[in-house]
Scaffold this motif. Structure first.
Motif, short mmCIF file in Angstrom:
data_model
loop_
_atom_site.label_atom_id
_atom_site.label_comp_id
_atom_site.label_asym_id
_atom_site.label_seq_id
_atom_site.Cartn_x
_atom_site.Cartn_y
_atom_site.Cartn_z
N CYS A 4 23.24 -31.63 2.92
CA CYS A 4 24.69 -31.21 3.02
C CYS A 4 24.66 -29.96 2.76
CB CYS A 4 25.42 -32.38 2.04
SG CYS A 4 25.30 -33.85 3.04
N ALA A 5 24.00 -29.23 2.00
CA ALA A 5 24.28 -27.82 1.57
C ALA A 5 24.09 -26.97 2.92
CB ALA A 5 23.50 -27.20 0.51
N LEU A 6 23.00 -27.44 3.87
CA LEU A 6 22.85 -26.73 4.93
C LEU A 6 23.89 -27.12 6.16
CD1 LEU A 6 20.74 -25.51 7.06
CD2 LEU A 6 20.05 -27.73 7.71
N ILE A 7 24.54 -28.09 5.93
CA ILE A 7 25.75 -28.49 6.63
C ILE A 7 26.80 -27.59 6.46
CG2 ILE A 7 27.61 -30.18 7.34
CD1 ILE A 7 25.03 -32.33 7.15
N GLY A 34 26.77 -13.83 19.28
CA GLY A 34 26.37 -14.95 19.93
C GLY A 34 25.00 -15.56 19.19
N LEU A 35 24.27 -14.73 18.41
CA LEU A 35 23.07 -14.96 17.72
C LEU A 35 23.51 -15.56 16.53
CD1 LEU A 35 20.88 -11.93 18.06
CD2 LEU A 35 20.68 -14.03 19.19
N LEU A 36 24.67 -15.26 15.80
CA LEU A 36 25.21 -15.78 14.71
C LEU A 36 25.58 -17.51 15.08
CD1 LEU A 36 26.25 -16.15 11.82
CD2 LEU A 36 28.41 -15.17 12.77
N HIS A 37 26.27 -17.41 16.08
CA HIS A 37 26.86 -18.65 16.69
C HIS A 37 25.83 -19.78 16.97
CE1 HIS A 37 29.79 -21.50 18.04
NE2 HIS A 37 29.34 -21.49 19.30
N THR A 38 24.76 -19.11 17.78
CA THR A 38 23.17 -20.02 17.90
C THR A 38 22.83 -20.50 16.75
OG1 THR A 38 23.16 -18.60 20.13
CG2 THR A 38 21.10 -19.86 19.00
N ALA A 39 22.60 -19.54 15.82
CA ALA A 39 21.87 -20.01 14.41
C ALA A 39 22.85 -21.07 13.99
CB ALA A 39 21.85 -18.82 13.51
N GLU A 40 24.16 -20.74 13.57
CA GLU A 40 25.26 -21.82 12.94
C GLU A 40 24.99 -23.26 13.68
OE1 GLU A 40 28.93 -23.14 14.86
OE2 GLU A 40 28.99 -20.87 14.74
N LEU A 41 24.83 -23.14 14.86
CA LEU A 41 24.96 -24.50 15.77
C LEU A 41 23.43 -25.17 15.45
CD1 LEU A 41 26.67 -23.70 18.99
CD2 LEU A 41 27.40 -25.37 17.54
N LEU A 42 22.32 -24.34 15.55
CA LEU A 42 21.07 -24.99 15.30
C LEU A 42 20.97 -25.53 13.73
CD1 LEU A 42 18.71 -22.46 16.96
CD2 LEU A 42 19.21 -24.48 17.64
N ALA A 43 21.75 -24.84 12.99
CA ALA A 43 21.77 -25.43 11.52
C ALA A 43 22.57 -26.53 11.39
CB ALA A 43 22.26 -24.19 10.57
N LEU A 44 23.52 -26.72 12.10
CA LEU A 44 24.50 -27.78 12.14
C LEU A 44 23.81 -29.06 12.64
CD1 LEU A 44 27.32 -28.92 11.20
CD2 LEU A 44 28.24 -28.02 13.42
N VAL A 45 23.39 -28.88 13.72
CA VAL A 45 22.45 -29.90 14.32
C VAL A 45 21.48 -30.54 13.43
CG1 VAL A 45 20.97 -30.56 16.44
CG2 VAL A 45 23.20 -29.16 16.90
N ALA A 46 20.68 -29.51 13.15
CA ALA A 46 19.70 -29.92 12.16
C ALA A 46 20.18 -30.75 10.84
CB ALA A 46 18.88 -28.72 11.66
N GLY A 47 21.16 -29.98 10.23
CA GLY A 47 21.79 -30.75 8.97
C GLY A 47 22.31 -32.29 9.53
#
Length: 168
Positions: free
Chosen positions: A29-32, A68-81
């Motif tokens: 949940c910290a990752l989320i 765009g790179l930040l948005h990609t990283a944020e979305l990948l982290a959200l999906v993984a979380g």
């Protein structure tokens, strides 16, 4: 004739061996939380207000690319979380108090990291340009610190509840 339903497998509802995983609940949940705060920052300050880009020390095109790179990283982290969160729930291992603490810690961790490391140490960008950034820096960093302190308090409370049992 006796009920011949198979016994529940490990982690499935009805599994008598299912155990809560407080540390993993907190970390997932910290990752989320970090991903959510990155999304809020990127959407509000980068896109809607247009105050800055993730990397502002080059051209506008590079700034947009960095967003765009930040948005990609944020979305990948959200999906993984969210996948990890779903796994904890499926196995009935999600410790709700620790999950809430982790979420708030993640929100604060992103904001403090962004405010201190990205804004001041690396100077990737400022919150805003063309104005005195001091009040913005104070608001940004104190807001992040408040979230971190609240997350720490929730973590301590969750740990105490885990030690004393759910009825405490």
């Amino acid at each position: 004739m006796a009920n011949s339903a198979p016994a529940p497998r490990r982690g499935e509802p009805g599994d008598p061996g299912a155990r809560l995983e407080p540390r993993r609940s907190l970390a997932v949940c910290a990752l989320i939380g970090m991903a959510v705060m990155a999304a809020v920052d990127e959407i509000v300050f980068h896109q809607l207000l247009g105050w800055h880009h993730f990397y502002d020390r080059s051209t506008t095109a590079v700034g947009l690319f960095s967003d765009g790179l930040l948005h990609t990283a944020e979305l990948l982290a959200l999906v993984a979380g969210l996948v990890l969160h779903a796994d904890l729930r499926r196995r009935r291992a999600l410790a709700a108090d620790h999950a809430l603490a982790g979420l708030v810690l993640g929100l604060g961790l992103f904001q403090v990291f962004d405010g201190i490391v990205d804004h001041k140490l690396l100077r990737l960008h400022q919150i805003r340009y063309g104005v005195d950034v001091t009040p913005y820096d104070w608001a940004w960093n104190l807001g992040g610190l408040a979230l971190l302190l609240l997350g720490c308090a929730l973590t301590v409370r969750a740990a105490r509840r885990t030690r004393t049992g759910p009825s405490a």
